[in-house]
Design a protein around this motif. Structure first.
Motif, PDB file in Angstrom:
ATOM      1  N   ALA A   1      -8.375  -3.255  10.076  1.00  0.00           N
ATOM      2  CA  ALA A   1      -7.569  -3.580   9.040  1.00  0.00           C
ATOM      3  C   ALA A   1      -7.572  -2.574   7.822  1.00  0.00           C
ATOM      4  O   ALA A   1      -6.757  -1.989   7.278  1.00  0.00           O
ATOM      5  CB  ALA A   1      -7.681  -5.075   8.569  1.00  0.00           C
ATOM      6  N   VAL A   2      -9.158  -2.255   7.435  1.00  0.00           N
ATOM      7  CA  VAL A   2      -9.241  -1.606   6.435  1.00  0.00           C
ATOM      8  C   VAL A   2      -8.822  -0.038   6.837  1.00  0.00           C
ATOM      9  O   VAL A   2      -8.089   0.592   5.930  1.00  0.00           O
ATOM     10  CB  VAL A   2     -10.797  -1.297   6.062  1.00  0.00           C
ATOM     11  N   VAL A   3      -9.104   0.440   7.933  1.00  0.00           N
ATOM     12  CA  VAL A   3      -8.660   2.063   8.382  1.00  0.00           C
ATOM     13  C   VAL A   3      -7.091   2.078   8.354  1.00  0.00           C
ATOM     14  O   VAL A   3      -6.649   2.898   7.573  1.00  0.00           O
ATOM     15  CB  VAL A   3      -9.246   2.242   9.699  1.00  0.00           C
ATOM     16  N   ILE A   4      -6.454   1.004   8.835  1.00  0.00           N
ATOM     17  CA  ILE A   4      -5.008   0.914   8.934  1.00  0.00           C
ATOM     18  C   ILE A   4      -4.385   0.979   7.450  1.00  0.00           C
ATOM     19  O   ILE A   4      -3.608   1.672   7.264  1.00  0.00           O
ATOM     20  CB  ILE A   4      -4.406  -0.301   9.831  1.00  0.00           C
TER      21      ILE A   4
ATOM     22  N   SER B   1       0.809  -1.229   0.216  1.00  0.00           N
ATOM     23  CA  SER B   1      -0.087   0.059   0.105  1.00  0.00           C
ATOM     24  C   SER B   1       0.798   1.315  -0.111  1.00  0.00           C
ATOM     25  O   SER B   1       0.486   2.306  -0.610  1.00  0.00           O
ATOM     26  CB  SER B   1      -0.915  -0.067   1.163  1.00  0.00           C
ATOM     27  N   VAL B   2       1.813   1.436   0.815  1.00  0.00           N
ATOM     28  CA  VAL B   2       2.715   2.598   1.024  1.00  0.00           C
ATOM     29  C   VAL B   2       3.418   2.610  -0.351  1.00  0.00           C
ATOM     30  O   VAL B   2       3.399   3.815  -0.854  1.00  0.00           O
ATOM     31  CB  VAL B   2       3.678   2.186   2.171  1.00  0.00           C
TER      32      VAL B   2
ATOM     33  N   VAL C   1      -5.880   2.034   4.862  1.00  0.00           N
ATOM     34  CA  VAL C   1      -6.076   3.412   3.993  1.00  0.00           C
ATOM     35  C   VAL C   1      -4.949   4.331   4.749  1.00  0.00           C
ATOM     36  O   VAL C   1      -4.397   5.286   3.891  1.00  0.00           O
ATOM     37  CB  VAL C   1      -7.498   3.679   4.230  1.00  0.00           C
ATOM     38  N   THR C   2      -4.811   4.534   5.810  1.00  0.00           N
ATOM     39  CA  THR C   2      -3.854   5.377   6.710  1.00  0.00           C
ATOM     40  C   THR C   2      -2.298   5.049   6.094  1.00  0.00           C
ATOM     41  O   THR C   2      -1.794   5.964   5.679  1.00  0.00           O
ATOM     42  CB  THR C   2      -3.789   5.065   8.057  1.00  0.00           C
TER      43      THR C   2
ATOM     44  N   MET D   1       0.969  10.918   9.399  1.00  0.00           N
ATOM     45  CA  MET D   1       1.563  10.296  10.644  1.00  0.00           C
ATOM     46  C   MET D   1       0.820  10.579  11.899  1.00  0.00           C
ATOM     47  O   MET D   1       0.651   9.533  12.601  1.00  0.00           O
ATOM     48  CB  MET D   1       2.949  10.865  10.727  1.00  0.00           C
ATOM     49  N   LEU D   2       0.295  11.755  12.377  1.00  0.00           N
ATOM     50  CA  LEU D   2      -0.395  11.883  13.405  1.00  0.00           C
ATOM     51  C   LEU D   2      -1.679  11.113  13.258  1.00  0.00           C
ATOM     52  O   LEU D   2      -2.179  10.793  14.145  1.00  0.00           O
ATOM     53  CB  LEU D   2      -0.599  13.405  13.363  1.00  0.00           C
ATOM     54  N   ALA D   3      -2.344  11.388  12.204  1.00  0.00           N
ATOM     55  CA  ALA D   3      -3.635  10.684  11.874  1.00  0.00           C
ATOM     56  C   ALA D   3      -3.323   9.148  12.110  1.00  0.00           C
ATOM     57  O   ALA D   3      -4.229   8.277  12.547  1.00  0.00           O
ATOM     58  CB  ALA D   3      -4.145  10.907  10.429  1.00  0.00           C
ATOM     59  N   GLY D   4      -2.037   8.653  11.532  1.00  0.00           N
ATOM     60  CA  GLY D   4      -2.009   7.157  11.610  1.00  0.00           C
ATOM     61  C   GLY D   4      -2.126   6.678  13.005  1.00  0.00           C
ATOM     62  O   GLY D   4      -2.451   5.476  13.396  1.00  0.00           O
TER      63      GLY D   4
END
Length: 416
Positions: free
Chosen positions: A302-305, A258-259, A307-308, A290-293
């Protein structure tokens, strides 16, 4: 530079082979990342050792980056690339027979030497083979890098999920591809027309006074981006898996893919915009994401992670790509080697040092405890690049001209 005679020009397929070689180099660098959790479980070593293994790779890669270019100018691209592929194969062989974490350090160091040489000399050989495609070569190289990493990470993680020799088959498959490329390099004609005519010399890292403000801004932004990338390739896969309560290395491979895919897309799209603007947007966005992460990982979803980390990857692509273009557009031609040597020395330092510190913290406390701290510090580092641009960059009094897609890509290609 002298031209090659028609009978000695590289074969038409050389360009494609070199692109595949660049892709293979980055794929080789990514294969162990999803497997570190399996190695740690097998040999029961702490997270810090994982970051030492990764840092060993980065340390020797920068040595290869500094010396392989001048060596290829003097002795030709093909001999250096042949040695680089042999180093890749040697590292893969050590992975195949690994009986403890010390083997992993040796394997990564061998791979680091080979990959560092491939990055520099393979990129230069692309320009030698097809100078008329110099603008597009930068885009193709960025795509090859990130796609190679994504495919290797996902493929390795998927294989590991099946439990069918996950610590053997990925390296064997990579070695077979490397052997094919080795044969093709043996029959490929030397692409560098001035091989043998250039005196051997390694540029001394230094920065001309007139671009120091621009350099500070660029290297802080790129360093922050590489710090994030270092943690992503070493500890973040296992941190993400723990946060999402997913056993096995597959989700870690998804995180890496993803990254890198988001970074590749961001770099391609942003090539049409001014480099300074891209770098500033990238630095600011990376700080925010990074802060939102921290919150994203805390959800355990897992989906939120996913996307983050994809958003972080896109911001990384903008921060590093924009910073590099912003710098290379204004380096005096006669100082390019010295400036880029200093740039990569500091960038690799930013890749290695925070990764080691995160590994120490994860060993003393826990990965879930240290990751928010790292995220906050990475955000501060990104924002410091913006401050540096405001304070130092404007002193040079050189407003940046808008870059066309071709110009931006060409600068990145020349810098590589």
């Amino acid at each position: 530079m002298q031209a090659l005679s028609p009978g000695r020009r590289p074969q038409p397929w050389s360009y494609g082979v070199l692109l595949v070689l660049l892709m293979l180099g980055q794929a080789t660098s990514a294969i162990p990342s999803p497997l570190y959790s399996l190695y740690a479980e097998k040999w029961d070593y702490p997270p810090f050792l994982t970051t030492v293994i990764f840092a060993a790779y980065g340390a020797v890669a920068v040595v290869a980056i500094l010396v392989s270019g001048p060596l290829s100018d003097r002795y030709g691209r093909r001999p250096v690339l042949l040695v680089a592929v042999l180093l890749l194969l040697a590292g893969l062989a050590v992975f195949l027979v690994a009986a403890g974490p010390g083997y992993l350090v040796v394997a990564r160091m061998l791979n680091g030497l080979g990959i560092g040489a491939i990055v520099v000399v393979g990129g230069a050989a692309l320009l030698d083979v097809s100078p008329e495609r110099a603008a597009r070569s930068g885009t193709f190289t960025a795509i090859a890098f990130n796609v190679g990493i994504a495919v290797a990470a996902l493929g390795t993680a998927a294989l590991a999920r099946t439990g069918f020799h996950p610590l053997f088959l990925p390296y064997l498959a990579d070695a077979l591809i490397a052997l094919v490329l080795l044969v093709l390099l043996l029959v490929m004609r030397e692409p560098h027309p001035s091989a043998g005519a250039v005196p051997l010399g390694i540029p001394r890292p230094q920065v001309p006074r007139e671009i120091r403000g621009r350099f500070v801004f660029s290297v802080i932004g790129a360093g922050a981006a590489w710090a994030v990338l270092g943690v992503c390739f070493s500890l973040e896969p296992s941190i993400a898996s723990h946060a999402a309560h997913i056993d096995g290395p597959f989700f870690g491979g998804v995180v890496i893919a993803s990254v890198t895919l988001a970074a590749a897309l961001a770099q391609v799209v942003s090539a049409r915009f001014p480099a300074r603007t891209v770098a500033l947007v990238g630095d600011t966005s990376l700080a925010v994401f990074m802060l939102a992460g921290v919150g994203g990982f805390a959800t355990g979803n897992a989906v939120v992670i996913t996307v983050t980390v994809a958003l972080q990857g896109g911001a990384y692509g903008l921060a590093f790509g924009g910073s590099l273009r912003h710098l290379t557009a204004h380096i005096p031609a006669e100082r390019r080697g010295a400036v880029m040597s200093m740039f990569y020395l500091l960038a690799y330092g930013a890749l290695i040092t925070p990764t080691l510190l995160v590994g120490i913290g994860a060993t003393l406390w826990s990965d879930t405890a240290i990751f928010p701290v790292f995220s906050v510090l990475a955000a501060v580092l990104c924002l410091s690049a913006v401050v540096a641009e405001r304070v130092l960059g404007r002193r040079e009094g050189q407003p940046e001209q808008a870059l066309t897609p071709a110009a931006g890509v060409r600068e990145a290609s020349e810098a590589g």
